[in-house]
Design a protein around this motif. Structure first.
Motif, PDB file in Angstrom:
ATOM      1  N   ALA A  24       0.817  -1.213   0.000  1.00 23.88           N
ATOM      2  CA  ALA A  24       0.000   0.000   0.000  1.00 23.88           C
ATOM      3  C   ALA A  24       0.853   1.267   0.000  1.00 23.88           C
ATOM      4  CB  ALA A  24      -0.940  -0.004   1.211  1.00 23.88           C
ATOM      5  N   TYR A  25       2.054   1.190   0.545  1.00 21.84           N
ATOM      6  CA  TYR A  25       2.953   2.353   0.532  1.00 21.84           C
ATOM      7  C   TYR A  25       3.653   2.494  -0.820  1.00 21.84           C
ATOM      8  CZ  TYR A  25       2.168   2.003   5.522  1.00 21.84           C
ATOM      9  OH  TYR A  25       1.570   1.917   6.748  1.00 21.84           O
ATOM     10  N   GLY A  26       3.423   1.523  -1.716  1.00 21.33           N
ATOM     11  CA  GLY A  26       4.015   1.601  -3.050  1.00 21.33           C
ATOM     12  C   GLY A  26       5.344   0.903  -3.186  1.00 21.33           C
ATOM     13  N   ASP A  27       5.698   0.059  -2.215  1.00 17.54           N
ATOM     14  CA  ASP A  27       6.983  -0.643  -2.262  1.00 17.54           C
ATOM     15  C   ASP A  27       6.862  -1.880  -3.148  1.00 17.54           C
ATOM     16  OD1 ASP A  27       9.334  -2.095  -1.795  1.00 17.54           O
ATOM     17  OD2 ASP A  27       9.449  -1.444   0.299  1.00 17.54           O
ATOM     18  N   PRO A  28       7.522  -1.906  -4.304  1.00 20.01           N
ATOM     19  CA  PRO A  28       7.409  -3.051  -5.211  1.00 20.01           C
ATOM     20  C   PRO A  28       7.988  -4.342  -4.620  1.00 20.01           C
ATOM     21  CG  PRO A  28       9.085  -1.522  -6.001  1.00 20.01           C
ATOM     22  CD  PRO A  28       8.409  -0.864  -4.835  1.00 20.01           C
ATOM     23  N   GLN A  29       8.835  -4.224  -3.608  1.00 17.63           N
ATOM     24  CA  GLN A  29       9.409  -5.412  -2.983  1.00 17.63           C
ATOM     25  C   GLN A  29       8.363  -6.249  -2.249  1.00 17.63           C
ATOM     26  OE1 GLN A  29      12.769  -6.549  -3.198  1.00 17.63           O
ATOM     27  NE2 GLN A  29      12.543  -5.117  -4.896  1.00 17.63           N
ATOM     28  N   ALA A  30       7.217  -5.650  -1.930  1.00 19.36           N
ATOM     29  CA  ALA A  30       6.155  -6.394  -1.250  1.00 19.36           C
ATOM     30  C   ALA A  30       5.697  -7.590  -2.074  1.00 19.36           C
ATOM     31  CB  ALA A  30       4.975  -5.476  -0.959  1.00 19.36           C
TER      32      ALA A  30
END
Length: 176
Positions: A24-30
């Motif tokens: 949700a914070y925009g971190d593609p690593q998720a």
């Protein structure tokens, strides 16, 4: 060469909850990194030494014991590194001890930064996203047991997959 990591997986529902927040914070690593506490950061190894690595990790797990972990509140490594994390407030000493054992022998390596157990929730994002992650999870609190650790490998597309899990002896007996 193959890239591996040794991780303490954060169990459900907490792992999925934190992973969804990271996304949700925009971190593609998720999408490619499981929610975890690192014991050995990404490390390149020759695939022919994997049996030695597994033997090393089996010996460490055989000496380990399950332990309680509590995650509470947030912290950051800024300005040194653009990372926001959930703090490990219980189980910290066990993490430090495990990391010290893992990073010996066949897995010995120097670290770029001193070891600091944590769960990353935002990495290499803009200040607004990092600030939001740090504020949103400032009162986060979760408690659970850790009963082992895992050997993970990075696939060519960058996704991490479990190669093998290493249960602590009392955890293995409880599961039998």
């Amino acid at each position: 060469m193959s890239t591996i990591g040794i991780l303490l997986a954060i169990p459900e529902p907490y792992g999925g909850e934190l992973r969804a927040r990271r996304a949700a914070y925009g971190d593609p690593q998720a999408a490619v990194v499981p929610t975890h506490v690192t014991l050995l950061p990404p490390t390149e190894v020759d695939p022919t030494v994997v049996p030695q690595i597994e033997g090393h990790l089996t010996a460490i797990a055989a000496r380990g014991r399950p332990f309680a972990m509590r995650l509470s509140g947030t912290g950051t490594f800024r300005p040194v590194s653009r990372v926001v994390f959930v703090r490990v407030v219980q189980g910290l000493l066990e993490c430090v001890e495990l990391e010290a054992h893992v990073r010996t022998g066949v897995l010995y390596r120097e670290l770029q930064f001193p070891y600091h157990p944590h769960v990353t929730i935002a990495h290499d994002l803009g200040d607004a996203a990092l600030d939001a992650a740090q504020a949103d999870l400032a009162h986060y609190d979760a408690r659970f047991d850790i009963d082992g650790f895992g050997l993970y490998q990075m696939e060519p597309a960058g996704k991490w997959r479990t190669v093998r899990s290493f249960a602590f002896p009392t955890a293995a007996r409880a599961a039998a």
